[in-house]
Design an enzyme around this catalytic site. Structure first.
Site, PDB file in Angstrom:
ATOM      1  N   ASP A 196       0.840  -1.185   0.000  1.00 33.83           N
ATOM      2  CA  ASP A 196       0.000   0.000   0.000  1.00 33.83           C
ATOM      3  C   ASP A 196       0.889   1.254   0.000  1.00 33.83           C
ATOM      4  O   ASP A 196       1.875   1.306   0.739  1.00 33.83           O
ATOM      5  CB  ASP A 196      -0.873  -0.031   1.263  1.00 33.83           C
ATOM      6  CG  ASP A 196      -1.875   1.093   1.289  1.00 33.83           C
ATOM      7  OD1 ASP A 196      -2.756   1.098   0.418  1.00 33.83           O
ATOM      8  OD2 ASP A 196      -1.766   1.967   2.174  1.00 33.83           O
ATOM      9  N   GLU A 256       1.481   0.292  -4.907  1.00 29.81           N
ATOM     10  CA  GLU A 256       0.996   1.569  -5.420  1.00 29.81           C
ATOM     11  C   GLU A 256       2.195   2.510  -5.517  1.00 29.81           C
ATOM     12  O   GLU A 256       2.766   2.885  -4.492  1.00 29.81           O
ATOM     13  CB  GLU A 256      -0.026   2.177  -4.453  1.00 29.81           C
ATOM     14  CG  GLU A 256      -1.345   1.439  -4.379  1.00 29.81           C
ATOM     15  CD  GLU A 256      -2.323   2.141  -3.430  1.00 29.81           C
ATOM     16  OE1 GLU A 256      -3.434   2.465  -3.863  1.00 29.81           O
ATOM     17  OE2 GLU A 256      -1.972   2.365  -2.259  1.00 29.81           O
TER      18      GLU A 256
END
Ligand code: CA
Length: 656
Positions: free
Chosen positions: A340, A369
């Site tokens: 993340d 990400e």
């Protein structure tokens, strides 16, 4: 994750500065935390600035009675340790430091491998007693190349929480172990659904212990779980018993084992970029001002937009994250990690994780990400941003260029994309079709977000059009095309993932996209109830033809290595775009039995316009592999001379 955080408005304007954390000699041992044996347990905690450290024992994970307290002893490198004789199984413990004369709060061991309810106290357990039967012989599915992977992104609760899921253990890890479950009209649900669809990797939203759900009232709240509390312990609300520390550990393993037996790999969504609390976190209570970045004003910075950002560049933070990843691999047999807000981490950490993971199993997939949710004081050049992906071999990033090129801007809900007739999206989609590598036929000036290729290999590019963040694909298409019929929306939904699933790189599907799942137009559903987030199995029964299409689309990709090329050189050699004069169209050929494909030539055409497209075929004859919703896995329909590509649809032709 991104959108959770956007809704928390932290206005921090951070200019570039160096982190201000104090440095300490790095502890070299790999024995922080608890080392259990039946005769004695050894506890070690790193806290270089503490003047004293207490080790408290309790009979329960919450409330209960404090059994005893020990003083810990400091060794040379900032580590406090204590050996306690006897079999401590079943007891709970906390640490309490004294710093600058102040006794701090009792906290869990950051290295805790088990906890009581709500993760308030660490637990002493014998990990070997949590192993499922035959766990030693658990066989991980494997792939030849990362580009062979097909990811399905799922929240643990969503698979089973619907009343018609046919799954007994609703909302739990064990829900993923149930075979033979059936829903309305006897459709396959749960694990059988995943197997039937043919995905290779199940990406589960955060399943480490997070803070936002009260584990004493499971089922009353819902959360995606992007608020880490205990990194090395499974979440208690997904266990059948959150109070008994062994249960969540064992049931997580049972889930992995069942998925492995079904031929599916397990990816964990990990959130090392921030913690649920800041000043009250165990990190801060043990070593204040070390674990979190600060800006040049000396205030905590907030690139996560969730209140803090972890200073992954600090040696003992780097060590913690690496050891945590290895714990999930060794103890839980996890096959992949999705980081993340990976753009908060430093490149050095990510490369070191890849190196450490390779020593155990190079087929473990790592992606993340490649962005942050707000600005960070750590310079862009050293962070694991999408633009720096080429500096991180073996690590992939999400391709938002193609995602928003296909469907429209993620946060501007009314914005249309290629599949809704928006012009000038072609180059952004071509960017993803080649897996974000440098390709001669792409005009990078016209790509929406990046003006340069950022992947050095197609295996570094995750192609997708929707995920847990934001609306479901159908909802997004519906809100951006309010005057369009359901039949027309279906065509566009199908076209979207036809583009994704035939592109080079690694395809990623949001759970339920294969049966037009809806969240009723809600985008940031991170704490919306089950009834918003669940996989609605009534819809699978209703839209079974769409599901069958997705299943065949995955089968088409798996049968044809030409869609799964393994290097930028191979893609540049075999894949050439074809210029069509019509607007809102994309066409390309994959030639020369690419990557060992049985098909000599493949011709792919996407029509994102309102007009049907007539194309005059130069070559004598082709076989039809895909036309709109129809897929011929063993094509027999012959197409000669003239080809019709209906509006908002795809055609794929092949020559043997
Ligand atoms: Ca929890």
């Amino acid at each position: 994750m991104l959108s959770i955080c956007f809704y928390i408005l932290y206005e921090l304007l951070i200019s570039m500065s160096s982190p201000t954390q104090t440095t300490f000699p790095e502890y070299q041992g790999n024995d922080l935390g608890l080392k259990y044996s039946q005769s004695a347990s050894v506890f070690k905690v790193w806290a270089p600035t503490a003047e004293a450290m207490k080790l408290h024992f309790y009979d329960k994970g919450t409330d209960g009675t404090r059994i005893k307290t020990f003083s810990m002893e400091k060794s040379g490198v900032g580590v406090w340790q204590r050996e306690v004789a006897g079999d401590l199984q079943g007891q709970f413990y906390t640490y309490q430091s004294t710093i600058d004369g102040n006794e701090k709060q009792e906290v869990t061991d950051p290295y805790a491998i088990a906890v009581g309810v709500n993760g308030e106290r660490a637990a002493v357990i014998d990990l070997r007693k949590t192993d499922p039967i035959d766990w030693k012989n658990d066989k991980k599915p494997s792939q030849k190349s990362f580009t062979d992977i097909v990811i399905y992104e799922l929240h643990i609760r969503d698979l089973s929480s619907h009343p018609k899921s046919g799954i007994k253990n609703k909302g739990t890890f064990l829900g993923l172990t149930e075979k033979g479950t059936r829903g309305p009209s006897l459709i396959k649900t749960g694990l059988d659904h995943l197997v039937d669809l043919g995905v290779t990797h199940l990406h589960i939203l955060p399943a480490f212990d997070y803070a936002s759900i009260d584990e004493t009232h499971v089922g009353q709240q819902y959360n995606w779980g992007y608020d880490p509390k205990n990194y090395n312990v499974p979440e208690g609300s997904y266990a059948t018993d959150p109070y008994t520390p062994e249960t969540r550990v064992k049931e997580f393993k049972e889930m992995v084992k069942a998925l492995h037996q079904a031929g599916i790999s397990v990816v964990m969504d990990v959130v090392y970029n921030h913690t649920s609390g800041l000043e009250n976190s165990n990190f801060s209570q043990l070593v204040p001002d070390y674990y979190y970045r600060k800006n040049k004003e000396g205030k905590f910075s907030n690139a996560s937009a969730c209140g803090n950002e972890i200073a992954s560049e600090m040696p003992m933070v780097n060590k913690f994250i690496k050891e945590s990843v290895l714990h999930w691999i060794r103890e839980y047999h996890v096959d992949g990690f999705r980081f993340d807000l990976m753009g908060i981490h430093d490149i050095k950490l990510m490369n070191e994780i890849r190196d450490e993971v390779n020593k155990i199993d190079p087929s473990i997939f790592i992606y993340g990400e490649g962005w942050t949710a707000s600005s960070s004081p750590l310079p862009d050049s050293v962070r694991a941003l999408k633009a720096n992906t080429y500096k991180m071999p073996g690590i992939a990033a999400f391709c938002d260029e193609m995602r928003d090129g296909i469907k429209g801007h993620w946060s501007n809900h009314k914005d249309k994309g290629f599949v809704s007739g928006k012009p000038k999206m072609e180059e952004s989609i071509k960017f993803g079709i080649v897996g974000a590598i440098q390709h001669k036929d792409i005009d990078y000036k016209k790509v929406n977000y990046s003006k340069n290729a950022w992947a050095d290999s197609p295996s570094q590019c995750i192609n997708y059009v929707s995920c847990h963040d934001d609306m479901t694909l159908l909802d997004k298409l519906a809100i951006s095309n309010p005057d369009v019929s359901e039949e027309e929306l279906k065509k566009r939904q199908i076209l979207s993932n036809t583009i994704v699933m035939t592109s080079q790189g690694v395809p990623f599907l949001h759970a339920g996209v294969d049966f037009l799942n809806t969240k009723n137009g809600i985008s940031n559903s991170y704490k919306s109830p089950d009834s918003v987030n669940w996989l609605d199995w009534d819809r699978k029964a209703k839209y079974l033809a769409i599901h069958e299409f997705y299943k065949n689309l995955i089968a088409l990709r798996k049968a044809h290595p030409a869609f799964r090329m393994t290097s930028k050189e191979m893609i540049n050699k075999h894949l050439n775009f074809v210029n069509l004069k019509e607007e809102n169209t994309i066409a390309y050929k994959i030639s020369g039995n690419a990557n060992g494909d049985e098909w000599k030539e493949i011709f792919v055409i996407f029509n994102g316009s309102n007009e049907n497209l007539n194309y005059k075929l130069e070559e004598s004859q082709w076989l039809r592999a895909l036309e709109g919703q129809n897929i011929e896995l063993e094509p027999v329909t012959v197409i000669k001379e003239s080809l019709l590509i209906k509006s908002f649809s795809a055609v794929i032709l092949a020559q043997k």
